[in-house]
Structures are given as C-alpha cells and as structure tokens.
Scaffold this motif. Sequence first.
Motif, mmCIF file in Angstrom:
data_model
loop_
_atom_site.group_PDB
_atom_site.id
_atom_site.type_symbol
_atom_site.label_atom_id
_atom_site.label_comp_id
_atom_site.label_asym_id
_atom_site.label_seq_id
_atom_site.Cartn_x
_atom_site.Cartn_y
_atom_site.Cartn_z
ATOM 1 N N PHE A 16 -1.665 7.905 -3.223
ATOM 2 C CA PHE A 16 -2.722 6.966 -3.598
ATOM 3 C C PHE A 16 -4.100 7.554 -3.319
ATOM 4 O O PHE A 16 -5.001 7.508 -4.154
ATOM 5 C CB PHE A 16 -2.539 5.648 -2.834
ATOM 6 N N ARG A 20 -7.104 8.308 -5.830
ATOM 7 C CA ARG A 20 -8.386 7.607 -5.640
ATOM 8 C C ARG A 20 -9.533 8.592 -5.624
ATOM 9 O O ARG A 20 -10.569 8.382 -6.246
ATOM 10 C CB ARG A 20 -8.363 6.798 -4.339
ATOM 11 N N LEU A 55 3.179 2.399 -7.539
ATOM 12 C CA LEU A 55 1.732 2.194 -7.642
ATOM 13 C C LEU A 55 1.364 1.575 -8.986
ATOM 14 O O LEU A 55 0.467 0.737 -9.068
ATOM 15 C CB LEU A 55 0.990 3.525 -7.451
ATOM 16 N N ASP A 58 2.014 -2.097 -8.951
ATOM 17 C CA ASP A 58 0.953 -2.786 -8.208
ATOM 18 C C ASP A 58 -0.397 -2.696 -8.918
ATOM 19 O O ASP A 58 -1.414 -3.125 -8.380
ATOM 20 C CB ASP A 58 0.815 -2.206 -6.795
ATOM 21 N N GLU A 60 -2.272 -0.148 -9.408
ATOM 22 C CA GLU A 60 -3.214 0.742 -8.737
ATOM 23 C C GLU A 60 -3.350 2.066 -9.479
ATOM 24 O O GLU A 60 -4.299 2.816 -9.260
ATOM 25 C CB GLU A 60 -2.765 0.986 -7.297
ATOM 26 N N PHE A 70 -6.416 6.547 -11.665
ATOM 27 C CA PHE A 70 -6.600 5.573 -10.602
ATOM 28 C C PHE A 70 -7.257 4.345 -11.220
ATOM 29 O O PHE A 70 -8.167 4.460 -12.028
ATOM 30 C CB PHE A 70 -7.505 6.153 -9.509
ATOM 31 N N PRO A 73 -10.200 -1.326 -7.905
ATOM 32 C CA PRO A 73 -9.816 -2.702 -7.554
ATOM 33 C C PRO A 73 -10.383 -3.758 -8.515
ATOM 34 O O PRO A 73 -9.686 -4.704 -8.876
ATOM 35 C CB PRO A 73 -10.375 -2.888 -6.145
ATOM 36 N N ARG A 76 -8.245 -4.217 -11.747
ATOM 37 C CA ARG A 76 -6.842 -4.655 -11.640
ATOM 38 C C ARG A 76 -6.768 -6.129 -11.959
ATOM 39 O O ARG A 76 -7.664 -6.894 -11.672
ATOM 40 C CB ARG A 76 -6.297 -4.409 -10.227
#
Length: 77
Positions: A16, A20, A55, A58, A60, A70, A73, A76
């Motif tokens: 992750f 990111r 991931l 989720d 992400e 990536f 937030p 999403r």
Amino acid sequence: MSRLSVESARRRGAVFEALRQAGFLPITHSRAGDEYIQQRFGLAPKTFWKIIRELEADREVRIAPEGLYFVAPQDRW
C-alpha cells in the motif's frame, strides 16, 4: 493477533505504501516478472497479487490495463 496476521498486515502495508508514494506502478499480470515483484516488494507474485486484490476490494487500488493506480481517499466511494 496471530503472528501470521501480523506478517500479512505488514506485507499489505508495504505494498500500500509503495503505491501511495508512487501513485502508479506499471505492473500488470502480463508484464510483471517474478523477479521484479520479488526485488521490489520481497514477495512471491502470488502473494503480491492477493494483496492487490484485497486493496482493490477496499477501493484503495485500481487495476488498469497499463498498471496499478493508488486511489486517493477522497476518490473512494
């Protein structure tokens, strides 16, 4: 928490964090060599793709034909 789940969480966190920081990694099933995944992440390709699927579930990470993105937030849902 068992040792296995702690190690799994560490591996997921490392993947992750790499995504990111980079925002995009040009890794696909067809182009990702076992050696590259093992050198970059220290993981077996099967483990790496399992983490990526988690991931993605989720929201992400987004898997695209050209690689892995990536998802910030705020993007999403």
